[in-house]
Design an enzyme around this catalytic site. Sequence first.
Site, PDB file in Angstrom:
ATOM      1  N   GLY A 109       0.538  -1.077   0.291  1.00 48.79           N
ATOM      2  CA  GLY A 109      -0.448  -0.178   0.040  1.00 48.79           C
ATOM      3  C   GLY A 109       0.890   1.247  -0.129  1.00 48.79           C
ATOM      4  CB  ALA A 130       2.667   2.507   4.667  1.00 48.68           C
ATOM      5  N   GLY A 131       3.894   0.877   2.301  1.00 51.17           N
ATOM      6  CA  GLY A 131       4.547   0.206   2.027  1.00 51.17           C
ATOM      7  C   GLY A 131       5.221   0.111   0.766  1.00 51.17           C
ATOM      8  CG  HIS A 147     -15.807   7.293   7.017  1.00 52.05           C
ATOM      9  ND1 HIS A 147     -17.328   7.744   6.883  1.00 52.05           N
ATOM     10  CD2 HIS A 147     -14.924   7.840   6.845  1.00 52.05           C
ATOM     11  CE1 HIS A 147     -16.374   8.013   5.829  1.00 52.05           C
ATOM     12  NE2 HIS A 147     -15.185   8.356   5.982  1.00 52.05           N
ATOM     13  CB  SER A 177     -15.299  10.439   0.149  1.00 48.05           C
ATOM     14  OG  SER A 177     -14.429  11.082   0.489  1.00 48.05           O
ATOM     15  NE  ARG A 201     -12.533  10.131   8.349  1.00 42.78           N
ATOM     16  CZ  ARG A 201     -12.212   8.718   7.534  1.00 42.78           C
ATOM     17  NH1 ARG A 201     -11.258   8.676   8.222  1.00 42.78           N
ATOM     18  NH2 ARG A 201     -12.048   9.871   6.242  1.00 42.78           N
ATOM     19  CG  HIS A 244     -12.989   4.176   7.333  1.00 39.31           C
ATOM     20  ND1 HIS A 244     -13.434   3.623   6.584  1.00 39.31           N
ATOM     21  CD2 HIS A 244     -12.736   4.475   7.569  1.00 39.31           C
ATOM     22  CE1 HIS A 244     -12.257   4.143   5.795  1.00 39.31           C
ATOM     23  NE2 HIS A 244     -11.757   5.292   6.050  1.00 39.31           N
TER      24      HIS A 244
END
Length: 637
Positions: free
Chosen positions: A42, A44-45, A266, A284, A330, A401
């Site tokens: 993702g 980060a990875g 969420h 969203s 949220r 979420h």
Amino acid sequence: MALNSKIPSGPLEKKWETAKKEMKLVNPANKRKYTVIVVGTGLAGASCSASLGEMGYNVLSFCFQDSPRRAHSIAAQGGINAAKNYQNDGDSVYRLFYDTIKGGDFRAREANVYRLAEVSANIIDQCTAQGVPFAREYGGTLANRSFGGAQVSRTFYARGQTGQQLLLGAYSALSRQIAAGTVKHRSRSEMLELIVIEGRARGIVTRDLVTGKIESHLADAVILATGGYGNVFYLSTNAKGSNATAAWRAHRKGAFFANPCYTQIHPTCIPKSGDYQSKLTLMSESLRNDGRIWVPKKKGDTRSPDQIPEDERDYYLERIYPSYGNLAPRDVSSRQAKYRCDEGLGVGPSGLGVYLDFAQSIQRLGQKVIAERYGNLFEMYEKITGENPYQVPMRIYPAVHYAMGGLWVDYNLQSNLPGLFVLGEANFSDHGANRLGASALMQGLGDGYFVIPYTIGDYLASAPRGGIDAKNPAVQAAEKEAVSRAEKLLAVNGKRSVDSFHRELGTVMWENVGMARSKESLEKALKRIPEIRDEFWKNVKVTGTGAELNQELEKAGRVADFLEFGELLAWDALQRNESCGGHFRVEYATPDGEAQRNDADYAYVAAWEWKGEGQRQVLNKEPLVYENIKLATRSYK
């Protein structure tokens, strides 16, 4: 055990600069002698693998998807925060830092959060240079919009597909390193075990999801960027494949698990339609810029929304939180939606929904402008529900979420287990008890591009290098553990499907450990989860064999881990006798239903230590010290 967070000394705004100056370095010629494993592709990875490959390290990259581009970061819609102050509306690094600390209900580590705010501006420059197509103003400058928990516009976006565009940028950087040979990538490979040798993380055991082959991969350090654990609730906004196995396997090998009870709900999801569903769909948070949230004032009002006059509507977020309105954070927005539905004011067939209405914005701005901002989100909603949101309000309801909890890490993003680093949603460090919208993408890219390239070098410069092979007893033991676990799952040969157990666990978790928790509900969950786990190991049916593509076996291993992790999540929630952010204990609420913190007793990170099968885990505490901000009752009114 005492936890050393390794926070640098000195003023807050100088800590990261000081840390970088004091870190040990690996010279360029030596970098190629080190191998680093990165699990997950993702934001980060992928950014981490690309950065380390560009620096000259040998990187082994793994993901269980069929392509790195299918990582769950692709699902993020609304935007990414950065303290650029392009709108000249008063934003700054400090304000982003403060909004994040306050948004997390004062349960995050000051130094980590300030660093995140500090590098946020660099992230936008990096992604723009990669060609990420951020929305732009008429004059060509990058556009911003607002998100919950902030009174400034600091969120950069690419319509409703920001995560996808950012991941394509990171993936392009990763692909370049794969082509250059510095990164060797394996798709369809799932991490099943962490290899620990002499107290250090030195590799992983994986299963090839096509052939079933189990093998070991060795390195000088291991980086987990494997996302969150929201799917322990079965129904969530997470991709079906998202799971907690990599983090949980590391936890069982000694890595502390921090704050598992902090799970974000969420407020803007499409309501559940029936028991057949396997996941929920997120709408969203950016929609709350132009959509107004309301319910009928009269209970049981079955009129279509266009037949309900303005004076018979309750725009409850605007009424209760006039300073933030529909952009309240949220956790706050989710609880208020639940309260309305609990009072019998919910809308839709189930009564578990509230309206998100764009009529006034369309009238003010025109449908073309709304379509340019949110068109793909409106199309997605219509395809799922059969309703045209340009003509009728969307119906939304809260859903699981994001995981604010995760493996414990220090300031350098290293776990208590030397050599094991954890990035993005898989660690606990930046969001406290509630994540501000548009900050997940910021953390993932910040960790991967701008933090780990420094901190991994500091570790490797003094860590043992090489010197192990597949014959090492620890390597063979980890492989054997992975093989025997698969064999055990296949040998049960019971009568119930894996999904039936997952759904049952998720129901227990949502009803008892979801938006509202109590001592009674948590004790009920802690009684029921071990019963489900015992039944699972006696009666689960896993078809096929281990030496082939076997998705039932994949799911079974993940659900087995969820059945252990869910118990820890509930136990952590039971120990925290306060309400903060996404952790809401009904016994600890203000008269008007807001979260009531207990800073005297619970201003700490709860870091849980695995003690073995059937043993109660040990709680280690990292006190949270606030030197630069004043602890205050969180208010958005």
